[in-house]
Design an enzyme around this catalytic site. Structure first.
Site: not given
Length: 746
Positions: A44, A91
């Site tokens: 990420h 998300h």
């Protein structure tokens, strides 16, 4: 506590990476230091499995004001001394576990990326993917995500002006929640995410730090499993009212000139902002973690470093102006505290009550620095052989095309998403009070400029699954086409690249070829990639989700008066189809959902043909020769005509212009590079003159409300609009009160 390779693996690092950390430090890290590497070397944060391919994308352009990836978001020139700031991020994993907070904090985080640079957010968009809409889990996720987006955006005061929602079985376990924000600023007033100036104070501002979101970055870098619900603390908790205060305080403090650099504390929290700002400025920092405002007692050093509590910023300010800066945040009733200072040795030194807890070279933590970069092996997935084997002749053309159209108009991927849209405030902040009309892209006012922006998110992931290269090109082309059909000139792209596990050679093949297709299309349309997000590990029990490289694109209108809408305007206007028609039903909603064919090639697409279409559409709109423009996409030509008829309750009388094309392909096929326009009858001669020899067909004319195709009466607009408007609501009958918290009681 003995730190070993096993400890590293428990923190989602590999044994090889543990060895690399030891090599870089010249010693074995302690637990706090290992936690820092775990967060910063996660997929990420580090993009370790994607960065080599991301660098192949076109990342420069004449209107770019900062280089791609150098700041929190992309920044492009819109003229007259102003710039547009925009970015999209995912998300996904948090939303799969806790849909309301997962989606809400996704919205909050992307807005912080915009105002961290000194821009005021003016518009929000999203791109959502869920499983079968009839499934209770899908309905729970959909309800929570939509409620979270609406709650945060509405309270924060930025309108949600556009987006897309798709439903496919592969997203059952792992929904996709991509959020985009757009802002405007004056050129020269940008704040950089850079630390500099030895001795300058480092100031923490915003909400106090808690234990929510700890490990969020590494959580987002792993597959969703049945055990993932145990990682609920990795899901952040948002407070839009706190963020609204933070926005106003940050924009006020920027005007003082005291801010040297500023960065949002998003993924990986304090460790991310301190390391990235220091590495970029080629400096270090000394941080006293016990000075960080905390809302829980006795938090450990690693917890303070890794917490992803929302609504927080890290600032470096000019020495001697600390009190001035802190005073502004106190005025807005926000915690603010000097927690350290900039140093000149390139080291991050974190102390707790005077004790050194961690010492790490900032450069070794970050993307583009010491973080590892990999190129994974890839090979063509086996299913693509079945895609190529598809034979359209095996699909019998239905006798009753009207019955097919009635089923098509009510499919979840085509029907109105009004149930979703009404939960979003699209006019708060008055950014688009005069532009809230139906158009292929949302058009918002760029306040203070006299100009307008056309903004959109686009990706048909089934096309990308069928052909990663072509499908990704289509995603870029459709985004540009939507902007052109709305009267805008495409400027640039931000992307959100949602794929499965990069260690799967088939998934990595999809990723690599999608990047190639995206890059080639962006070069053709002169829309550089200003930045974005990669989200790997989006899996379901049988494998990966469809590859979904979502394109967020921004375009420019010199005046809001230049905008074009998609709705037919008046009975008697003449309807034209611009672009070539093809005998193609591949990857269409009709073929997949009604004929039940899972695998077929991507729709017919040629990038040069698409570019010529967009140039011609822009010319016709610029010369005020068309009254509406709407591109042909999901559902094909019939759905495009119906969507153009619905807003004003009009109809159409049209005839297929090419008898050699099978009827289902003509009306329901999704071959690309086509746009339906309507022209006032008096302007048809001038329209045809400007059209020249560009491929086009006169289909018929706008009626008072009847639908007639090939001389057959298909009824009236009202009955079709009813099917289109209420199909999604019927699927969601259990969610009878979408505006209440009862949405989540499932």
């Amino acid at each position: 506590m003995e730190i070993t390779a096993k400890t590293a693996e428990q923190l989602r690092l590999t044994a090889e990476e543990f060895g690399l950390i030891q090599q870089k430090l010249g010693r074995t890290p302690n637990f706090t230091e290992l936690c820092a590497f775990s967060a910063m070397w996660s997929e990420h944060c580090s993009y370790k499995n994607s960065i080599k391919w991301l660098k192949t994308l076109p990342r420069d352009g004449k209107k770019m004001l900062v280089k791609a990836g150098e700041e929190n978001a992309g920044l492009m020139d819109i003229g007259d001394g102003h710039g547009v700031v925009f970015k999209i991020e995912s998300h996904n994993h948090p939303s799969a576990i806790e849909p309301f907070q997962g989606a809400a904090t996704g919205v909050g985080g992307i807005h912080r990326d915009i105002f961290t640079m000194g821009a005021r957010p003016i518009a929000s968009l999203n791109s959502l993917r869920f499983g079968n809409i009839k499934d209770a889990k899908t309905q729970h996720l959909l309800a929570g995500v939509v409620h979270g987006i609406g709650h945060y955006g509405n309270c924060f005061g930025v309108p949600t002006v556009g987006g897309e929602v798709y439903f496919e079985e592969c997203y059952h376990t792992n929904p996709l929640v991509n959020a985009m924000s757009v802002g405007v600023l004056k050129n020269g007033e940008t704040i950089s995410a850079t630390a500099k100036g030895t001795g300058n104070p480092v100031i923490f501002v915003g909400s106090a730090t808690g234990k929510d979101g700890i490990g969020g970055a590494s959580f987002a870098s792993a597959n969703i499993t049945g055990e993932s619900t145990k990682e609920l603390p990795a899901v952040q908790v948002g407070d839009p009212f706190q963020e609204k205060k933070l926005l106003e305080a940050c924009l006020e403090v920027i005007k003082t000139g005291a801010v040297v650099g500023m960065q949002d504390m998003g993924a990986a929290g304090i460790i991310c902002s301190t390391s990235e700002m220091s590495a970029k400025g080629e400096v270090g920092m000394r941080i006293d973690l016990d000075k960080v405002p905390a809302r829980q007692d006795n938090m450990k050093a690693w917890e303070l470093l890794l917490s992803e509590s929302q609504e927080r910023m890290l600032m470096v300010v000019t020495k001697g102006r600390e009190a001035e800066v802190v005073g502004i945040f106190e005025k807005w009733d926000l915690p603010a505290a000097a927690i350290g200072e900039v140093t000149d040795d390139g080291l991050l030194k974190f102390y707790m009550n005077g004790e050194l807890e961690a010492e790490i070279p900032a450069y070794e933590l970050v993307l583009g620095g010491g973080a590892p970069q990999y190129e994974r092996p890839y090979s063509e997935p086996a299913y693509l052989a079945a895609v190529r084997a598809f034979d359209a002749s095996s699909v019998v053309v239905p006798d009753d095309l009207r019955a097919v159209a009635e089923e098509l108009i009510a499919l979840p991927n085509i029907a109105s998403k009004k149930w979703v849209a009404v939960q979003y405030d699209s006019t708060v902040g008055a950014a688009n009070t005069s532009t809230n009309e139906p158009s292929d892209a949302a058009v918002v006012l760029a306040k203070g400029t006299g100009k307008a922006l056309a903004v959109t998110t686009d990706c048909n992931s089934r096309y990308v699954h069928a052909d990663p290269y072509t499908g990704a090109m289509i995603a870029v082309a459709e985004a540009a086409r939507n902007i052109v059909c709305s009267g805008g000139q495409p400027l640039g792209v931000t992307n959100c690249l949602n794929f499965g596990n990069p260690y799967d050679p088939g998934v990595y093949y999809q990723f690599v070829n999608a990047i190639k297709g995206m890059g080639d299309a962006c070069r053709k349309f002169e829309t550089p990639v200003t930045g974005g997000n990669v989200s790997f590990y989006n899996q379901h029990p049988e494998g990966a989700v469809y590859p979904t490289p979502t394109i967020g694109m921004v375009g420019l209108l010199d005046s809001v008066r230049d905008k074009m809408t998609l709705d037919f305007k008046e009975e008697g206007d003449v309807i034209f189809l611009l672009g070539n028609s093809y005998d193609d039903i591949a990857s269409s909603e009709y073929l997949h959902k009604i004929q039940g064919v899972e695998l077929s090639p991507a729709p017919r697409f040629d990038v040069d043909e698409e570019w010529r279409l967009q140039q011609k559409v822009a010319e016709l709109i610029g010369k005020k020769l068309v009254r509406s423009a709407h591109d042909v996409s999901e559902g094909g030509l019939f759905v495009t005509l119906a969507e153009s008829a619905f807003p004003r309750g009009l109809g159409f009388d049209v005839v297929a212009s090419d008898a050699s094309i099978r009827k289902d392909a003509y009306w329901f096929g999704e071959a690309q590079s086509r746009v339906v326009v309507s022209v006032a009858a008096v302007k048809v001669p001038e329209f045809l003159k400007v059209l020249g020899n560009f491929p086009a067909a006169e289909l018929g004319f706008v009626t008072a409300g009847s639908f007639e195709l090939d001389g057959m009466d298909w009824g009236f607009v009202g009955e079709w609009k009813d099917k289109y408007d209420h199909s999604l609501e019927q699927h969601l009958a259990r969610l009878v009160s979408p505006a209440t918290s009862g949405l989540l009681e499932m």
